[in-house]
Scaffold this motif. Structure first.
Motif, PDB file in Angstrom:
ATOM      1  N   MET A 189       0.843  -1.178   0.000  1.00  0.00           N
ATOM      2  CA  MET A 189       0.000   0.000   0.000  1.00  0.00           C
ATOM      3  C   MET A 189       0.892   1.246   0.000  1.00  0.00           C
ATOM      4  O   MET A 189       1.745   1.401   0.864  1.00  0.00           O
ATOM      5  N   ILE A 190       0.680   2.096  -0.975  1.00  0.00           N
ATOM      6  CA  ILE A 190       1.413   3.355  -1.058  1.00  0.00           C
ATOM      7  C   ILE A 190       0.577   4.424  -0.357  1.00  0.00           C
ATOM      8  O   ILE A 190      -0.589   4.626  -0.684  1.00  0.00           O
ATOM      9  N   ARG A 191       1.185   5.098   0.616  1.00  0.00           N
ATOM     10  CA  ARG A 191       0.486   6.115   1.406  1.00  0.00           C
ATOM     11  C   ARG A 191       0.844   7.501   0.872  1.00  0.00           C
ATOM     12  O   ARG A 191       2.001   7.899   0.900  1.00  0.00           O
ATOM     13  N   ILE A 192      -0.175   8.221   0.414  1.00  0.00           N
ATOM     14  CA  ILE A 192       0.019   9.546  -0.185  1.00  0.00           C
ATOM     15  C   ILE A 192      -0.748  10.577   0.627  1.00  0.00           C
ATOM     16  O   ILE A 192      -1.946  10.412   0.881  1.00  0.00           O
ATOM     17  N   VAL A 230       0.841   8.716  -9.871  1.00  0.00           N
ATOM     18  CA  VAL A 230       0.426   7.456  -9.250  1.00  0.00           C
ATOM     19  C   VAL A 230       0.844   6.268 -10.113  1.00  0.00           C
ATOM     20  O   VAL A 230       1.342   5.254  -9.596  1.00  0.00           O
ATOM     21  N   GLU A 231       0.698   6.353 -11.415  1.00  0.00           N
ATOM     22  CA  GLU A 231       1.131   5.254 -12.285  1.00  0.00           C
ATOM     23  C   GLU A 231       2.628   5.002 -12.141  1.00  0.00           C
ATOM     24  O   GLU A 231       3.064   3.847 -12.096  1.00  0.00           O
ATOM     25  N   SER A 232       3.416   6.058 -12.046  1.00  0.00           N
ATOM     26  CA  SER A 232       4.868   5.906 -11.867  1.00  0.00           C
ATOM     27  C   SER A 232       5.196   5.294 -10.512  1.00  0.00           C
ATOM     28  O   SER A 232       6.086   4.446 -10.404  1.00  0.00           O
ATOM     29  N   LEU A 233       4.484   5.717  -9.478  1.00  0.00           N
ATOM     30  CA  LEU A 233       4.714   5.154  -8.148  1.00  0.00           C
ATOM     31  C   LEU A 233       4.358   3.675  -8.105  1.00  0.00           C
ATOM     32  O   LEU A 233       5.090   2.862  -7.526  1.00  0.00           O
ATOM     33  N   LEU A 234       3.241   3.309  -8.721  1.00  0.00           N
ATOM     34  CA  LEU A 234       2.836   1.912  -8.757  1.00  0.00           C
ATOM     35  C   LEU A 234       3.849   1.059  -9.512  1.00  0.00           C
ATOM     36  O   LEU A 234       4.160  -0.060  -9.107  1.00  0.00           O
ATOM     37  N   LYS A 235       4.357   1.589 -10.597  1.00  0.00           N
ATOM     38  CA  LYS A 235       5.368   0.865 -11.368  1.00  0.00           C
ATOM     39  C   LYS A 235       6.632   0.652 -10.525  1.00  0.00           C
ATOM     40  O   LYS A 235       7.208  -0.431 -10.528  1.00  0.00           O
ATOM     41  N   LYS A 236       7.028   1.678  -9.798  1.00  0.00           N
ATOM     42  CA  LYS A 236       8.224   1.586  -8.962  1.00  0.00           C
ATOM     43  C   LYS A 236       8.050   0.577  -7.837  1.00  0.00           C
ATOM     44  O   LYS A 236       8.983  -0.121  -7.455  1.00  0.00           O
ATOM     45  N   HIS A 237       6.844   0.472  -7.299  1.00  0.00           N
ATOM     46  CA  HIS A 237       6.588  -0.369  -6.138  1.00  0.00           C
ATOM     47  C   HIS A 237       5.929  -1.714  -6.482  1.00  0.00           C
ATOM     48  O   HIS A 237       5.246  -2.282  -5.648  1.00  0.00           O
ATOM     49  N   GLU A 277      -8.690   7.026  -8.165  1.00  0.00           N
ATOM     50  CA  GLU A 277      -9.029   6.517  -9.499  1.00  0.00           C
ATOM     51  C   GLU A 277      -7.813   5.887 -10.169  1.00  0.00           C
ATOM     52  O   GLU A 277      -7.933   4.863 -10.843  1.00  0.00           O
ATOM     53  N   ALA A 278      -6.647   6.459  -9.997  1.00  0.00           N
ATOM     54  CA  ALA A 278      -5.442   5.935 -10.645  1.00  0.00           C
ATOM     55  C   ALA A 278      -4.855   4.731  -9.921  1.00  0.00           C
ATOM     56  O   ALA A 278      -4.294   3.839 -10.553  1.00  0.00           O
ATOM     57  N   GLY A 279      -4.999   4.695  -8.590  1.00  0.00           N
ATOM     58  CA  GLY A 279      -4.329   3.650  -7.824  1.00  0.00           C
ATOM     59  C   GLY A 279      -5.210   2.600  -7.209  1.00  0.00           C
ATOM     60  O   GLY A 279      -4.722   1.555  -6.782  1.00  0.00           O
ATOM     61  N   GLY A 280      -6.497   2.868  -7.141  1.00  0.00           N
ATOM     62  CA  GLY A 280      -7.428   1.891  -6.575  1.00  0.00           C
ATOM     63  C   GLY A 280      -7.046   1.476  -5.170  1.00  0.00           C
ATOM     64  O   GLY A 280      -6.686   2.302  -4.334  1.00  0.00           O
ATOM     65  N   GLU A 281      -7.095   0.191  -4.922  1.00  0.00           N
ATOM     66  CA  GLU A 281      -6.823  -0.352  -3.596  1.00  0.00           C
ATOM     67  C   GLU A 281      -5.343  -0.394  -3.255  1.00  0.00           C
ATOM     68  O   GLU A 281      -4.981  -0.737  -2.133  1.00  0.00           O
ATOM     69  N   ARG A 282      -4.496  -0.037  -4.196  1.00  0.00           N
ATOM     70  CA  ARG A 282      -3.047  -0.069  -3.955  1.00  0.00           C
ATOM     71  C   ARG A 282      -2.533   1.226  -3.345  1.00  0.00           C
ATOM     72  O   ARG A 282      -1.362   1.328  -3.005  1.00  0.00           O
ATOM     73  N   VAL A 283      -3.428   2.214  -3.201  1.00  0.00           N
ATOM     74  CA  VAL A 283      -3.021   3.492  -2.617  1.00  0.00           C
ATOM     75  C   VAL A 283      -3.957   3.885  -1.476  1.00  0.00           C
ATOM     76  O   VAL A 283      -5.123   3.492  -1.448  1.00  0.00           O
ATOM     77  N   ILE A 298      -7.644  16.120  -5.987  1.00  0.00           N
ATOM     78  CA  ILE A 298      -6.406  15.329  -5.967  1.00  0.00           C
ATOM     79  C   ILE A 298      -6.691  13.941  -5.409  1.00  0.00           C
ATOM     80  O   ILE A 298      -6.292  12.934  -5.994  1.00  0.00           O
ATOM     81  N   LYS A 299      -7.390  13.892  -4.284  1.00  0.00           N
ATOM     82  CA  LYS A 299      -7.687  12.591  -3.674  1.00  0.00           C
ATOM     83  C   LYS A 299      -8.483  11.706  -4.621  1.00  0.00           C
ATOM     84  O   LYS A 299      -8.180  10.518  -4.781  1.00  0.00           O
ATOM     85  N   LYS A 300      -9.479  12.268  -5.266  1.00  0.00           N
ATOM     86  CA  LYS A 300     -10.288  11.497  -6.216  1.00  0.00           C
ATOM     87  C   LYS A 300      -9.401  10.941  -7.334  1.00  0.00           C
ATOM     88  O   LYS A 300      -9.515   9.776  -7.719  1.00  0.00           O
TER      89      LYS A 300
END
Length: 121
Positions: free
Chosen positions: A1-4, A113-120, A20-26, A14-16
């Motif tokens: 889980m990435i915490r932003i 968010v897409e870049s963060l998900l890719k990194k993690h 939307e970009a990260g779903g349950e992974r953020v 921003i939160k929305k």
């Protein structure tokens, strides 16, 4: 889980966009810029996203002061377009606080968010 943590103008947008970009992974938390930067500094959050009219001033001023200039970057200036390749490079180089102009929230946040998900992965 990435915490932003989210600060600045248009926090709800921003939160929305983060969700939307990260779903349950953020996880996205709206707070003040001071609290957000402190949470990242102490490890209670992983990343900071802030918005203001220009994308660089108030969006990042507290984060720069607490986290250091080298950990912060404006990724969408007023009148400009966010560049997904630049954002990915910033994420991969260790940037943890991102400033955006409010006019670019949806696009910039999606790229971040897409870049963060890719990194993690």
């Amino acid at each position: 889980m990435i915490r932003i943590v989210i600060a600045g103008l248009q926090k709800d947008r921003i939160k929305k966009s983060v969700i939307e970009a990260g779903g349950e992974r953020v996880e996205a938390l709206i707070t003040t810029d001071m609290d957000a930067a402190k949470r990242v500094k102490t490890g209670q959050a992983d990343y900071y996203i802030g918005a203001c009219n220009s994308g660089g001033g108030a969006a990042l001023s507290i984060a720069i002061g607490l986290l250091g200039y080298s950990k912060c970057a404006t990724v969408a200036k007023s009148g400009g377009k966010p560049d997904p390749l630049k954002i990915e490079a910033l994420v991969n180089s260790g940037t943890i606080a991102f400033g955006i102009a409010e006019e670019s929230i949806e696009t910039a946040v999606t790229f971040i968010v897409e870049s963060l998900l890719k990194k993690h992965q």
